[in-house]
Design a protein around this motif. Structure first.
Motif: not given
Length: 73
Positions: A58-73
């Motif tokens: 959850a911490l990693t996803v939160r940090a990546l989402s703050e970078c404004h990049i597209s995520l696929q889990a």
């Protein structure tokens, strides 16, 4: 074409003391952050005295989402 980046999280949950050791954060600060929701933890269910484990995924996803990049889990 955008490159794909794979992020591997070797330990999805870390005990609070190990998280503090790795980050250098004082245990009291980490406990306060857990209390106010800044550090996500694994749900304890029916065991309120269970070991507090930090949810590293959850911490990693939160940090990546703050970078404004597209995520696929």
């Amino acid at each position: 074409m955008r490159p794909n980046i794979t992020i591997t999280i070797p330990t999805p949950y870390l005990p609070l003391d190990e998280y503090c050791r790795l980050t250098g954060m004082p245990i009291g600060t980490a406990r306060e952050m857990v209390r106010d929701g800044r550090l996500p933890i694994q749900p304890k269910g029916n065991k309120p005295r269970a070991l507090v484990e930090i949810n590293m995924e959850a911490l990693t996803v939160r940090a990546l989402s703050e970078c404004h990049i597209s995520l696929q889990a």
